[in-house]
Design a protein around this motif. Sequence first.
Motif, PDB file in Angstrom:
ATOM      1  N   THR A 127     -48.477  23.132  23.313  1.00  0.00           N
ATOM      2  CA  THR A 127     -48.171  22.064  22.989  1.00  0.00           C
ATOM      3  C   THR A 127     -47.216  21.437  24.310  1.00  0.00           C
ATOM      4  O   THR A 127     -47.036  20.107  24.298  1.00  0.00           O
ATOM      5  CB  THR A 127     -47.179  22.104  21.697  1.00  0.00           C
ATOM      6  OG1 THR A 127     -47.507  23.047  20.947  1.00  0.00           O
ATOM      7  CG2 THR A 127     -46.993  20.875  21.218  1.00  0.00           C
ATOM      8  N   ARG A 128     -46.698  21.965  24.908  1.00  0.00           N
ATOM      9  CA  ARG A 128     -45.763  21.537  26.083  1.00  0.00           C
ATOM     10  C   ARG A 128     -46.496  21.135  27.296  1.00  0.00           C
ATOM     11  O   ARG A 128     -45.793  20.768  28.103  1.00  0.00           O
ATOM     12  CB  ARG A 128     -44.623  22.517  26.211  1.00  0.00           C
ATOM     13  CG  ARG A 128     -43.977  23.068  25.091  1.00  0.00           C
ATOM     14  CD  ARG A 128     -42.488  23.512  25.272  1.00  0.00           C
ATOM     15  NE  ARG A 128     -41.984  23.872  24.326  1.00  0.00           N
ATOM     16  CZ  ARG A 128     -42.079  25.200  23.610  1.00  0.00           C
ATOM     17  NH1 ARG A 128     -42.317  26.349  24.540  1.00  0.00           N
ATOM     18  NH2 ARG A 128     -41.558  25.669  22.691  1.00  0.00           N
ATOM     19  N   ARG A 129     -47.934  21.742  27.323  1.00  0.00           N
ATOM     20  CA  ARG A 129     -48.290  21.303  28.624  1.00  0.00           C
ATOM     21  C   ARG A 129     -48.469  19.757  28.888  1.00  0.00           C
ATOM     22  O   ARG A 129     -48.727  19.053  27.935  1.00  0.00           O
ATOM     23  CB  ARG A 129     -49.938  21.716  28.659  1.00  0.00           C
ATOM     24  CG  ARG A 129     -49.952  23.173  28.832  1.00  0.00           C
ATOM     25  CD  ARG A 129     -51.447  23.743  28.973  1.00  0.00           C
ATOM     26  NE  ARG A 129     -51.358  25.104  28.621  1.00  0.00           N
ATOM     27  CZ  ARG A 129     -52.762  25.814  28.545  1.00  0.00           C
ATOM     28  NH1 ARG A 129     -53.836  25.068  28.765  1.00  0.00           N
ATOM     29  NH2 ARG A 129     -52.664  27.069  28.201  1.00  0.00           N
ATOM     30  N   PRO A 130     -47.920  19.242  30.017  1.00  0.00           N
ATOM     31  CA  PRO A 130     -47.932  17.818  30.163  1.00  0.00           C
ATOM     32  C   PRO A 130     -49.387  17.225  30.087  1.00  0.00           C
ATOM     33  O   PRO A 130     -50.358  18.041  30.624  1.00  0.00           O
ATOM     34  CB  PRO A 130     -47.262  17.723  31.691  1.00  0.00           C
ATOM     35  CG  PRO A 130     -47.431  19.022  32.206  1.00  0.00           C
ATOM     36  CD  PRO A 130     -47.635  20.025  31.305  1.00  0.00           C
ATOM     37  N   GLY A 131     -49.460  16.182  29.493  1.00  0.00           N
ATOM     38  CA  GLY A 131     -50.677  15.435  29.489  1.00  0.00           C
ATOM     39  C   GLY A 131     -51.693  15.608  28.342  1.00  0.00           C
ATOM     40  O   GLY A 131     -52.650  15.127  28.220  1.00  0.00           O
ATOM     41  N   VAL A 132     -51.264  16.854  27.466  1.00  0.00           N
ATOM     42  CA  VAL A 132     -52.298  16.814  26.725  1.00  0.00           C
ATOM     43  C   VAL A 132     -51.937  16.001  25.214  1.00  0.00           C
ATOM     44  O   VAL A 132     -50.780  15.502  25.031  1.00  0.00           O
ATOM     45  CB  VAL A 132     -52.234  18.551  25.977  1.00  0.00           C
ATOM     46  CG1 VAL A 132     -52.807  19.573  26.994  1.00  0.00           C
ATOM     47  CG2 VAL A 132     -50.871  18.855  25.320  1.00  0.00           C
TER      48      VAL A 132
END
Length: 473
Positions: free
Chosen positions: A103-108
């Motif tokens: 969830t925390r990955r940027p851009g998803v």
Amino acid sequence: MAGLRRYQRYAEELTALIRSGEMAPGTRLPSVREASRSRRISPATVFEAFYLLQARGLIESRPRSGFFVRSAPQAAPVRATSTAPRSRAVAVSDLVFEVLEATRRPGVAPLGSAFPGVDLFPLKQLARALNTGMRQLEPARIVEDLPPGNERLRRQIALRYALSGTRVAPDEIVITNGAMEALTLSLQAVTQPGDAVVVESPCFYAALQALERLRLKVVEIPCDPRHGLDLAALRMALHRQDVKACWLMPSFQNPTGASMPEARRRELLALLESHEVPLVEDDVYAELYYGAHPPSPAKAFDSRGLVMHCSSFSKCLAPGYRVGWVAAGRYAQAITRAKVMTTLSTAVPSQQALAEYLAHGGYERHLRKLRRTLARQHEIAARMAARYFPAGTQLSSPEGGYFLWVQFPQGVDTLQMHREALERGINIAPGQIFSATRAFGNCLRLNFGHPRDARFEPALKVIGELAAAALRP
Ligand SMILES: Cc1ncc(COP(=O)(O)O)c(C=O)c1O
């Protein structure tokens, strides 16, 4: 049938009668008392047998009428196992952390997130309230605002309860670091390691993680996306084992969105009172109802102080401020002490900011707008899901909050889908993280609370394609 226990033998006999058609669909089963007398077995044994049949999808309970053979015997809607829900140890954290990390990955695209879009919150007004609140604070209070917490804030919260028809005294409110701390302190106040705790199935994964961390055992009770908790199953579980607490969400349940009708909330309370079992009520989405009135919390029907009603401002006003509370009934003092012994107090500036905002910030206006936005967004999401998801997919129909519970046809594996979707820049919350039994492998929770995110529709299309591909022979 040698080697089977008594209740299993009785359940097998009934199963054979149902499968052979001798007990036709719609037939009423004998009452527990009748069966107990005629078979010379205890009522608990009859209950266990009926529960097993219910879990197999062969019979259903109808409120105040008894048990009936289901019209089309089928797999139970929400349980993947065919045994009665015994208490079990919990080990979900690794899977939950794997999914949360994504969830925390940027851009998803955040379809698996637990939060609505931050642009829905009045962050500027809150910053102003923080500023004003801190300027007004007498310096001594910055070290004196110990639990139960900021008095002005507790009065504001008590006033909101009163306006919605629930009597809660400011004295029973303890301010916490978000709802999560309120929930875990409540649970700790009434349990010891090894105790059994009832949760809904499916349920919020952090409840399972809390149980895992506190070394509690879980008893999962089916929760239907439309009607909420299966009270007959709960009745049997309470009858059969020594349950020390229930952790439930009667309103806008996470992940199914289910809300219990008021009559069933009253029934729930009566049942818990008759067994003296405390309820940890998780009500973090309470303010996000689409209708004209908020549903009454189970707390509203609590005459004995058994309900610890937990909520926060995280989902409706001030994410990141980490201010929540518990209206703790007879457990208020124990929870206040436990709070002092764990995190001492909730950050004073956050409490000041919220007390100031609630007094002067236009909370009602903000909430009205937020509710309208989410209700509209629900309609859009439901329409898109119907367009893009394969035939046979079932959608929940929440009356508040920002989650859709999606049940794809059997054959779709949403954990696999989670991994494939992530490669295409989309995060989803697969069904398996919402149960200690790893059930719900064909389900997912879908967050539609990001109305300005243009990636939503293309993401739904991709999810629909992944589901269709999994169903192709
Ligand atoms: C059902 C439910 N309960 C509790 C929480 C935790 O709330 P808070 O952020 O206020 O600790 C969440 C947050 O995701 C939630 O969804």
